[in-house]
Design a protein around this motif. Structure first.
Motif, PDB file in Angstrom:
ATOM      1  N   LEU A 242       0.821  -1.209   0.000  1.00  0.00           N
ATOM      2  CA  LEU A 242       0.000   0.000   0.000  1.00  0.00           C
ATOM      3  C   LEU A 242       0.857   1.262   0.000  1.00  0.00           C
ATOM      4  N   ALA A 243       2.000   1.201   0.684  1.00  0.00           N
ATOM      5  CA  ALA A 243       2.878   2.369   0.756  1.00  0.00           C
ATOM      6  C   ALA A 243       3.416   2.758  -0.616  1.00  0.00           C
ATOM      7  N   SER A 244       3.503   1.772  -1.498  1.00  0.00           N
ATOM      8  CA  SER A 244       4.035   2.050  -2.840  1.00  0.00           C
ATOM      9  C   SER A 244       2.977   2.587  -3.791  1.00  0.00           C
ATOM     10  N   SER A 245       1.748   2.761  -3.286  1.00  0.00           N
ATOM     11  CA  SER A 245       0.650   3.186  -4.151  1.00  0.00           C
ATOM     12  C   SER A 245       0.623   4.686  -4.404  1.00  0.00           C
ATOM     13  N   THR A 257      -6.723  -4.671  17.732  1.00  0.00           N
ATOM     14  CA  THR A 257      -5.888  -3.631  18.346  1.00  0.00           C
ATOM     15  C   THR A 257      -4.402  -3.767  18.025  1.00  0.00           C
ATOM     16  N   PRO A 258      -3.760  -4.928  18.257  1.00  0.00           N
ATOM     17  CA  PRO A 258      -2.316  -5.027  17.989  1.00  0.00           C
ATOM     18  C   PRO A 258      -1.964  -4.745  16.527  1.00  0.00           C
ATOM     19  N   LEU A 259      -2.859  -5.117  15.609  1.00  0.00           N
ATOM     20  CA  LEU A 259      -2.571  -4.891  14.194  1.00  0.00           C
ATOM     21  C   LEU A 259      -2.656  -3.417  13.826  1.00  0.00           C
ATOM     22  N   VAL A 260      -3.519  -2.677  14.471  1.00  0.00           N
ATOM     23  CA  VAL A 260      -3.579  -1.236  14.206  1.00  0.00           C
ATOM     24  C   VAL A 260      -2.280  -0.574  14.663  1.00  0.00           C
ATOM     25  N   ILE A 261      -1.826  -0.941  15.853  1.00  0.00           N
ATOM     26  CA  ILE A 261      -0.572  -0.377  16.362  1.00  0.00           C
ATOM     27  C   ILE A 261       0.589  -0.706  15.438  1.00  0.00           C
ATOM     28  N   SER A 262       0.686  -1.970  15.042  1.00  0.00           N
ATOM     29  CA  SER A 262       1.798  -2.369  14.172  1.00  0.00           C
ATOM     30  C   SER A 262       1.688  -1.724  12.796  1.00  0.00           C
ATOM     31  N   SER A 263       0.473  -1.449  12.330  1.00  0.00           N
ATOM     32  CA  SER A 263       0.296  -0.773  11.043  1.00  0.00           C
ATOM     33  C   SER A 263       0.826   0.655  11.105  1.00  0.00           C
ATOM     34  N   LEU A 264       0.513   1.352  12.194  1.00  0.00           N
ATOM     35  CA  LEU A 264       1.037   2.708  12.380  1.00  0.00           C
ATOM     36  C   LEU A 264       2.563   2.695  12.404  1.00  0.00           C
ATOM     37  N   GLN A 269       8.089   3.127   9.447  1.00  0.00           N
ATOM     38  CA  GLN A 269       9.330   2.473   9.025  1.00  0.00           C
ATOM     39  C   GLN A 269       9.527   2.581   7.519  1.00  0.00           C
ATOM     40  N   LEU A 270       8.402   2.562   6.809  1.00  0.00           N
ATOM     41  CA  LEU A 270       8.448   2.638   5.348  1.00  0.00           C
ATOM     42  C   LEU A 270       8.542   4.070   4.836  1.00  0.00           C
ATOM     43  N   GLY A 271       8.441   5.041   5.726  1.00  0.00           N
ATOM     44  CA  GLY A 271       8.473   6.439   5.316  1.00  0.00           C
ATOM     45  C   GLY A 271       7.198   6.895   4.644  1.00  0.00           C
ATOM     46  N   TRP A 272       6.100   6.192   4.918  1.00  0.00           N
ATOM     47  CA  TRP A 272       4.803   6.523   4.320  1.00  0.00           C
ATOM     48  C   TRP A 272       3.989   7.316   5.337  1.00  0.00           C
ATOM     49  N   SER A 273       3.562   8.512   4.960  1.00  0.00           N
ATOM     50  CA  SER A 273       2.886   9.400   5.910  1.00  0.00           C
ATOM     51  C   SER A 273       1.538   9.893   5.391  1.00  0.00           C
ATOM     52  N   PRO A 274       0.578   9.001   5.242  1.00  0.00           N
ATOM     53  CA  PRO A 274      -0.753   9.434   4.819  1.00  0.00           C
ATOM     54  C   PRO A 274      -1.574   9.919   6.012  1.00  0.00           C
ATOM     55  N   SER A 275      -2.682  10.568   5.731  1.00  0.00           N
ATOM     56  CA  SER A 275      -3.697  10.770   6.757  1.00  0.00           C
ATOM     57  C   SER A 275      -4.463   9.459   6.910  1.00  0.00           C
ATOM     58  N   TRP A 276      -4.937   9.192   8.139  1.00  0.00           N
ATOM     59  CA  TRP A 276      -5.583   7.908   8.424  1.00  0.00           C
ATOM     60  C   TRP A 276      -7.056   8.093   8.761  1.00  0.00           C
ATOM     61  N   PHE A 277      -7.876   7.136   8.340  1.00  0.00           N
ATOM     62  CA  PHE A 277      -9.233   6.987   8.835  1.00  0.00           C
ATOM     63  C   PHE A 277      -9.289   5.673   9.601  1.00  0.00           C
ATOM     64  N   LEU A 278      -9.675   5.744  10.867  1.00  0.00           N
ATOM     65  CA  LEU A 278      -9.740   4.554  11.718  1.00  0.00           C
ATOM     66  C   LEU A 278     -11.141   4.374  12.284  1.00  0.00           C
ATOM     67  N   PRO A 279     -11.621   3.138  12.386  1.00  0.00           N
ATOM     68  CA  PRO A 279     -12.935   2.881  12.992  1.00  0.00           C
ATOM     69  C   PRO A 279     -12.971   3.337  14.449  1.00  0.00           C
ATOM     70  N   SER A 280     -14.152   3.608  14.927  1.00  0.00           N
ATOM     71  CA  SER A 280     -14.295   4.102  16.299  1.00  0.00           C
ATOM     72  C   SER A 280     -13.816   3.100  17.339  1.00  0.00           C
ATOM     73  N   ASN A 281     -13.939   1.804  17.042  1.00  0.00           N
ATOM     74  CA  ASN A 281     -13.584   0.810  18.059  1.00  0.00           C
ATOM     75  C   ASN A 281     -12.096   0.511  18.120  1.00  0.00           C
ATOM     76  N   THR A 282     -11.308   1.018  17.178  1.00  0.00           N
ATOM     77  CA  THR A 282      -9.852   0.824  17.228  1.00  0.00           C
ATOM     78  C   THR A 282      -9.135   2.154  17.015  1.00  0.00           C
ATOM     79  N   SER A 283      -9.532   3.149  17.776  1.00  0.00           N
ATOM     80  CA  SER A 283      -8.926   4.474  17.628  1.00  0.00           C
ATOM     81  C   SER A 283      -8.572   5.087  18.980  1.00  0.00           C
ATOM     82  N   SER A 284      -8.398   4.249  19.993  1.00  0.00           N
ATOM     83  CA  SER A 284      -8.110   4.743  21.335  1.00  0.00           C
ATOM     84  C   SER A 284      -6.803   5.533  21.370  1.00  0.00           C
TER      85      SER A 284
END
Length: 418
Positions: A242-245, A257-264, A269-284
């Motif tokens: 996705l970062a190469s898109s 939850t752990p996958l959202v953290i690791s995605s951020l 690490q990849l130097g990809w800095s998009p704006s994010w949209f996150l669901p309400s239940n995984t945006s703490s």
């Protein structure tokens, strides 16, 4: 974390003890005598008590939000019980018992929990998860057991013909996805969007709502779509692709939850800095965004309908202060809630009380009628512009949301993207 684990054990131990008293009197209980023979009481309700069941993840990757689904409703009714109980529409005052079981976000365990609880509880409520709630939906319909105000945005739970004994609580996935799409399309700027979504009804619903809102918007282009499984332990390969898109916006419909953290972390690490949209239940902010260093991105957006106790804007809010006090005293939840599910389940308690007050007979049928008649109810902790309305077929109890942007500590409500 230790405090949360102890609170869960305390809740389960308490409710297990309560179960011993409730099971023994749930089937008879004198309900028909109390109403002069007009209606035989359903299981799980007597003249003095009503028992509610919850199957939810109290262990595993979703234990944080799962624990909250028990803590909030336990806190709400703990305070009510301390005042003497809830006065029902039939004139009886009853105390509310909660029986919670751990399903570890495993559908088979959720079904087994339901089978264990169904004959001793009046209704199932508040449990977290689409696959876990779906696992026993058909059984609940066949058994005519209410499965209501559950924490899933799957629209099937709010469609009366499909699910006559069900009702969702949180906005359906399409509602949240649509809110994101409308915000982005209204920006007037050109944006390329990359999508990663959970390969089930959860992820598909979010993406459906988003796409419907940006359809026809010439300034929005979805350049890449990928999926992941809820059982995956990493999504690094998807993030790399996705970062190469070249996308400047990342629509991440993820519930783990752990996958959202690791995605951020992986995006950085990849130097990809998009704006994010996150669901309400995984945006703490505290449990996900801070560990993921979300401040490194131009913007992280989510949606909400509840006040955030950790936000300075609500530090002196009366509802928030009452909520935090009840959470500590009656649910033994000592930490500042990191997940919105604590607030949501507190609202579930308030919504259930509204239904109880409308019940004129101690039956599940009468309860469902009462529950589906609530409109424009401003439950404790609800944000301005949102309300509980259970009268619209195809919509959950809460269908209104506001879009918010992460400010480093919590969220600020926004009306424009950027």
């Amino acid at each position: 974390m230790n405090l949360r684990k102890r609170s869960v054990l305390g809740i389960v131990a308490l409710t297990s003890a309560l179960a011993l008293t409730v099971v023994g009197c749930s089937r008879g209980g004198g309900g028909s005598d109390a109403t002069g023979g007009a209606a035989a009481a359903s299981p799980g309700i007597t003249d003095t008590s009503i028992s509610l069941g919850i199957t939810t993840p109290l262990s595993g990757g979703t234990a944080g939000p799962g624990t909250c689904t028990v803590a909030g409703v336990t806190a709400y009714f703990g305070a009510k019980n301390a005042e003497g109980g809830v006065k029902f529409g039939d004139g009886k005052t009853r105390k509310v018992d909660i029986k919670a079981l751990d399903d570890a976000y495993d559908p088979q365990k959720a079904k087994a929990n339901y089978d264990q609880l169904k004959d001793s509880v009046f209704a199932m409520t508040a449990g977290l998860g689409t696959p876990t709630n779906r696992a026993y939906r058909e059984a609940a319909i066949a058994d005519e057991v209410p499965q209501v105000l559950v924490m899933t945005g799957d629209p099937i739970f709010s469609e009366t013909n499909e699910s006559p004994w069900q009702l969702g609580f949180v906005p359906i996935y399409q509602n949240e996805g649509e809110a994101f799409g409308k915000l982005l399309a209204a920006s007037g700027e050109n944006h390329k969007v990359a999508v990663l979504y959970q390969n089930d009804d959860y992820g598909e619903g979010y993406l459906e709502g988003f796409k419907s809102a940006v359809e026809g918007a010439s300034n929005i282009e979805i350049v890449k779509e990928l999926t992941y499984e809820a059982t995956d332990t990493t999504v690094d390969a998807q993030l790399t692709e996705l970062a190469s898109s070249g996308a400047d916006v990342f629509f991440n419909a993820m519930s783990i939850t752990p996958l959202v953290i690791s995605s951020l972390q992986k995006a950085q690490q990849l130097g990809w800095s998009p704006s994010w949209f996150l669901p309400s239940n995984t945006s703490s902010p505290t449990a996900i965004l801070q560990p993921g260093n979300a401040g490194a991105f131009p913007g992280v957006y989510s949606v909400s309908f509840s006040k955030a106790p950790a936000s300075p804007a609500f530090a002196d809010d009366e509802d928030v202060q009452t909520f935090l006090t009840d959470l500590k005293q009656y649910a033994d939840y000592q930490d500042m809630p990191a997940f919105p599910h604590c607030m949501w389940s507190f609202m579930v308690g308030a919504t259930l009380e509204q239904a109880f007050e409308k019940m004129t007979e101690p039956t599940r049928e009468n309860f469902m009628e009462a529950l589906r008649s609530i409109s424009d109810f401003q439950a404790p902790l609800m944000l301005d512009g949102t309300a509980v309305d259970t009268t619209v077929d195809g919509q959950p109890a809460v269908s209104s949301v506001v879009v918010q942007k992460y400010n480093g500590q919590g969220y600020t409500t926004v009306e424009s993207f950027g």
